[in-house]
Scaffold this active site. Structure first.
Site, short mmCIF file in Angstrom:
data_model
loop_
_atom_site.label_atom_id
_atom_site.label_comp_id
_atom_site.label_asym_id
_atom_site.label_seq_id
_atom_site.Cartn_x
_atom_site.Cartn_y
_atom_site.Cartn_z
NE ARG A 86 -1.66 -2.41 2.64
CZ ARG A 86 -1.89 -3.64 2.21
NH1 ARG A 86 -3.00 -3.92 1.60
NH2 ARG A 86 -1.02 -4.62 2.40
CB THR A 87 3.44 2.56 2.29
OG1 THR A 87 2.67 2.06 3.39
CG2 THR A 87 3.98 3.92 2.63
CE LYS A 115 28.09 -2.62 -6.13
NZ LYS A 115 28.42 -2.05 -7.43
NE ARG A 136 7.00 0.74 4.75
CZ ARG A 136 5.78 0.19 4.84
NH1 ARG A 136 5.62 -1.10 4.63
NH2 ARG A 136 4.74 0.91 5.13
CG HIS A 169 3.51 3.96 8.67
ND1 HIS A 169 3.65 4.81 7.57
CD2 HIS A 169 3.11 2.77 8.16
CE1 HIS A 169 3.36 4.14 6.48
NE2 HIS A 169 3.03 2.90 6.79
N1 CP Z 1 -0.30 0.08 5.92
C1 CP Z 1 0.87 -0.20 5.32
O1 CP Z 1 1.90 0.41 5.66
O2 CP Z 1 0.83 -1.17 4.37
P1 CP Z 1 2.04 -1.69 3.52
O3 CP Z 1 3.00 -2.37 4.48
O4 CP Z 1 1.45 -2.64 2.51
O5 CP Z 1 2.70 -0.51 2.89
#
Ligand code: CP
Length: 358
Positions: A86-87, A115, A136, A169
């Site tokens: 999703r993100t 590396k 992320r 998040h």
């Molecule tokens: N809610 C969320 O962060 O989903 P993903 O891990 O699929 O990005």
């Protein structure tokens, strides 16, 4: 003090409120988006309004052409070294909606980190080619460190934290607030409500970020329901106490189910287990929602989940009008368009287009 006026060690050791002040721009919108604590009520009101304007503008071809012209001169790097559907896809779509060209690394085995290149050198490399880095990572605090490093470099491009470790998040929290606001907008708004978080609260970064963001709204009671080993951590409860917010921590979901206005389910995040199989030893059987549990909820309660889910919400609940998680997910795309547009100071142009054309 600004982020460019302190060493990494000084910045790292600041209190959260001091870090937020170091990161602030004059108009209150973030340049780097790192923590949910960066968003105050004024900004939240603005970004939610902007997301709604954008989703309305995007309904027409003329509107979509306008949006795609806004940042067609920009490039964004999506650096996702932790899994995501999703993100990642909503940020990718958000960039496409704004005309931004994208590059991506989704697996460090395919980058020069394999590396032995450091995170610092990798992010500096991305900043040489791109105007925005959306990242992320597994590591708590890495986005923060990279933001400090780039702010003190010749290419201070913005960083958006798309999930860092078990800690933060912030963009999920934005879309969660947007979903809560839209759900309650014709029913008195997001005040004097109760939100119940259920599941793995000790390792759920979405819960931590949303709990913080809810502090911006009046009289929101927070209920944390989890088996004891997965219960919310003390720093979150301390933040609620500091603001005088009413909270309860319990292991009994059924006690609160009939009373709360919003239920925020989460999955068990066993990828963080210290030893494989640790989570499987915890009895989580009473932290699931099916048709029977929905019968016990208020008729106008809403059911949320950041997704992905496992079995904590039965699939046959998806058709219940109170189930918001698919809408919540789509809201994420509009909210991320709004955040990127705001990062690049496009909000006023979008607002003007909306007023003139809608
Ligand atoms: N809610 C969320 O962060 O989903 P993903 O891990 O699929 O990005």
């Amino acid at each position: 003090m600004h982020i460019t006026e302190c060493t990494w060690s000084e910045f790292q050791n600041l209190q959260m409120s001091e870090k937020v002040a170091c990161l602030a721009r004059e108009d209150g919108s973030p340049f780097h988006t790192l923590f949910s604590q960066q968003f105050n009520r004024t900004f939240l009101d603005q970004i939610c309004k902007l997301a709604t304007e954008i989703r309305t503008i995007a309904k027409s071809r003329t509107g979509m052409d306008f949006l795609q012209s806004l940042l067609s001169h920009k490039r964004a790097m999506l650096y996702f070294s932790q899994p995501s559907s999703r993100t990642f896809l909503s940020f990718l779509s958000a960039c496409q909606i704004l005309g931004i060209k994208t590059g991506e690394v989704r697996e460090t085995a395919t980058s020069s980190e394999f590396k032995g290149e450091s995170h610092e050198d990798s992010i500096r490399t991305f900043s040489s080619y791109f105007d925005l880095i959306i990242m992320r990572t597994q590591e708590k605090g890495l986005a923060e460190h990279m933001a400090w490093m780039l702010s003190n470099s010749e290419r201070p491009v913005p960083i958006i934290n798309a999930g860092s470790g078990k800690d933060q998040h912030p963009t999920q929290a934005l879309l969660d607030i947007y979903t809560l606001l839209r759900s309650f907008e014709r029913r008195g708004g997001l005040r004097d409500r109760s939100v119940m978080f259920v599941g793995d609260l000790s390792r759920g970064r979405t819960v931590r970020s949303l709990s913080n963001l809810l502090l911006n709204y009046e009289n929101i009671e927070q209920v944390f329901v989890a088996p004891e080993p997965l219960q919310i951590s003390k720093d979150i409860l301390d933040a609620l106490d500091a603001k005088g917010v009413k909270w309860t921590a319990s292991s009994d979901m059924y006690r609160f189910l009939p009373a709360v206005d919003a239920i925020y389910m989460t999955r068990i995040q066993d990828e963080w287990d210290a030893h494989k199989g640790d989570s499987a030893c915890i009895d989580t059987s009473t932290y699931k929602i099916g048709i029977e549990q929905m019968r016990a909820c208020k008729p106008d309660a809403i059911l949320m989940h950041p997704l992905p889910r496992r079995d904590e919400i039965a699939v046959d609940v998806d058709h219940d009008p109170r189930a918001m998680y698919w809408r919540q997910m789509r809201n994420g795309m509009w909210m991320r368009v709004a955040l990127i547009a705001s990062t690049f100071d496009c909000a006023a142009r979008i607002d003007a287009f909306y007023r003139e054309n809608i």
